[in-house]
Design a protein around this motif. Sequence first.
Motif, PDB file in Angstrom:
ATOM      1  N   SER A   7      24.072 -18.655-115.943  1.00 55.54           N
ATOM      2  CA  SER A   7      24.151 -20.095-116.173  1.00 55.54           C
ATOM      3  C   SER A   7      25.425 -20.625-115.539  1.00 55.54           C
ATOM      4  O   SER A   7      26.428 -19.910-115.440  1.00 55.54           O
ATOM      5  CB  SER A   7      24.122 -20.424-117.668  1.00 55.54           C
ATOM      6  OG  SER A   7      25.205 -19.813-118.336  1.00 55.54           O
ATOM      7  N   THR A  21      28.334 -17.824-115.959  1.00 57.07           N
ATOM      8  CA  THR A  21      28.280 -16.990-117.151  1.00 57.07           C
ATOM      9  C   THR A  21      26.980 -16.202-117.165  1.00 57.07           C
ATOM     10  O   THR A  21      25.929 -16.733-116.783  1.00 57.07           O
ATOM     11  CB  THR A  21      28.387 -17.840-118.420  1.00 57.07           C
ATOM     12  OG1 THR A  21      29.663 -18.479-118.440  1.00 57.07           O
ATOM     13  CG2 THR A  21      28.236 -16.992-119.675  1.00 57.07           C
ATOM     14  N   CYS A  22      27.059 -14.958-117.587  1.00 53.91           N
ATOM     15  CA  CYS A  22      25.878 -14.115-117.746  1.00 53.91           C
ATOM     16  C   CYS A  22      25.727 -13.770-119.219  1.00 53.91           C
ATOM     17  O   CYS A  22      26.628 -13.160-119.815  1.00 53.91           O
ATOM     18  CB  CYS A  22      26.005 -12.847-116.918  1.00 53.91           C
ATOM     19  SG  CYS A  22      24.553 -11.776-116.988  1.00 53.91           S
ATOM     20  N   SER A  23      24.614 -14.177-119.791  1.00 60.11           N
ATOM     21  CA  SER A  23      24.306 -13.859-121.181  1.00 60.11           C
ATOM     22  C   SER A  23      23.408 -12.629-121.208  1.00 60.11           C
ATOM     23  O   SER A  23      22.385 -12.591-120.520  1.00 60.11           O
ATOM     24  CB  SER A  23      23.622 -15.037-121.854  1.00 60.11           C
ATOM     25  OG  SER A  23      24.466 -16.178-121.840  1.00 60.11           O
ATOM     26  N   SER A  25      21.226  -9.705-123.404  1.00 62.72           N
ATOM     27  CA  SER A  25      20.546  -9.322-124.636  1.00 62.72           C
ATOM     28  C   SER A  25      19.886  -7.970-124.422  1.00 62.72           C
ATOM     29  O   SER A  25      19.589  -7.576-123.291  1.00 62.72           O
ATOM     30  CB  SER A  25      19.525 -10.378-125.051  1.00 62.72           C
ATOM     31  OG  SER A  25      18.545 -10.545-124.058  1.00 62.72           O
ATOM     32  N   ARG A  73      35.086 -11.332-120.049  1.00 60.95           N
ATOM     33  CA  ARG A  73      33.965 -11.213-120.972  1.00 60.95           C
ATOM     34  C   ARG A  73      34.299 -11.832-122.314  1.00 60.95           C
ATOM     35  O   ARG A  73      35.476 -12.015-122.658  1.00 60.95           O
ATOM     36  CB  ARG A  73      33.567  -9.756-121.149  1.00 60.95           C
ATOM     37  CG  ARG A  73      34.604  -8.930-121.892  1.00 60.95           C
ATOM     38  CD  ARG A  73      34.151  -7.497-122.046  1.00 60.95           C
ATOM     39  NE  ARG A  73      35.088  -6.735-122.886  1.00 60.95           N
ATOM     40  CZ  ARG A  73      34.889  -5.488-123.275  1.00 60.95           C
ATOM     41  NH1 ARG A  73      33.784  -4.838-122.898  1.00 60.95           N
ATOM     42  NH2 ARG A  73      35.778  -4.882-124.036  1.00 60.95           N
ATOM     43  N   LYS A  77      30.015 -13.131-127.889  1.00 63.89           N
ATOM     44  CA  LYS A  77      28.796 -13.774-127.392  1.00 63.89           C
ATOM     45  C   LYS A  77      27.960 -12.832-126.519  1.00 63.89           C
ATOM     46  O   LYS A  77      26.883 -13.211-126.060  1.00 63.89           O
ATOM     47  CB  LYS A  77      29.145 -15.021-126.587  1.00 63.89           C
ATOM     48  CG  LYS A  77      29.835 -16.109-127.401  1.00 63.89           C
ATOM     49  CD  LYS A  77      30.153 -17.309-126.532  1.00 63.89           C
ATOM     50  CE  LYS A  77      30.830 -18.400-127.331  1.00 63.89           C
ATOM     51  NZ  LYS A  77      31.179 -19.577-126.480  1.00 63.89           N
ATOM     52  N   ASN A  78      28.485 -11.637-126.279  1.00 60.49           N
ATOM     53  CA  ASN A  78      27.830 -10.681-125.375  1.00 60.49           C
ATOM     54  C   ASN A  78      27.588 -11.307-124.001  1.00 60.49           C
ATOM     55  O   ASN A  78      26.479 -11.258-123.448  1.00 60.49           O
ATOM     56  CB  ASN A  78      26.519 -10.147-125.957  1.00 60.49           C
ATOM     57  CG  ASN A  78      26.250  -8.712-125.556  1.00 60.49           C
ATOM     58  OD1 ASN A  78      27.171  -7.890-125.463  1.00 60.49           O
ATOM     59  ND2 ASN A  78      24.979  -8.390-125.295  1.00 60.49           N
ATOM     60  N   GLN A  79      28.634 -11.894-123.480  1.00 60.95           N
ATOM     61  CA  GLN A  79      28.582 -12.575-122.181  1.00 60.95           C
ATOM     62  C   GLN A  79      29.720 -12.081-121.286  1.00 60.95           C
ATOM     63  O   GLN A  79      30.776 -11.674-121.774  1.00 60.95           O
ATOM     64  CB  GLN A  79      28.735 -14.088-122.348  1.00 60.95           C
ATOM     65  CG  GLN A  79      27.613 -14.764-123.112  1.00 60.95           C
ATOM     66  CD  GLN A  79      27.887 -16.248-123.321  1.00 60.95           C
ATOM     67  OE1 GLN A  79      29.042 -16.693-123.344  1.00 60.95           O
ATOM     68  NE2 GLN A  79      26.818 -17.021-123.470  1.00 60.95           N
ATOM     69  N   THR A  81      31.668 -13.336-117.433  1.00 59.56           N
ATOM     70  CA  THR A  81      31.777 -14.510-116.579  1.00 59.56           C
ATOM     71  C   THR A  81      32.395 -14.162-115.229  1.00 59.56           C
ATOM     72  O   THR A  81      33.145 -13.202-115.086  1.00 59.56           O
ATOM     73  CB  THR A  81      32.631 -15.599-117.246  1.00 59.56           C
ATOM     74  OG1 THR A  81      33.953 -15.097-117.435  1.00 59.56           O
ATOM     75  CG2 THR A  81      32.056 -16.015-118.579  1.00 59.56           C
TER      76      THR A  81
END
Length: 127
Positions: A7, A21-23, A25, A73, A77-79, A81
């Motif tokens: 995103s 940003t990379c989310s 899961s 990171r 949020k487990n993200q 950037t």
Amino acid sequence: QVHLQESGPGLVNTSQTLSLTCSVSGDSITTKSFYWSWIRQPPGKGLDWLGYINYLGHPYYSPSFRSRTSISRDTSKNQFTLQLRSVTPEDTAVYYCVADSMGRTIAANRLEEYDYWGQGTQVTVSS
């Protein structure tokens, strides 16, 4: 199954900073399973590897981009950037975040060589 989603803005002006940003899961970015990497594909060209952040939070950058790249990171949020500073139109590309169990420091030939990857996000740098 690990899912990644990029995103960020699709349009950046020359000389500004590109932030994505990379989310993630399906796995925690704090486990040893993967190196969390950023790659890109400029129009009509192959993949570029920008860098990764490992499970300890230590980043490693491509020499070609080290001077203007930061990867960080947010474990809550487990993200993770990407920041790419001082962009030019040559930075126009599709940017991907990927999960790479091999920890490669050069780009793979094909996106499918990585374990998991996001759908990619087009970033255009206007002149």
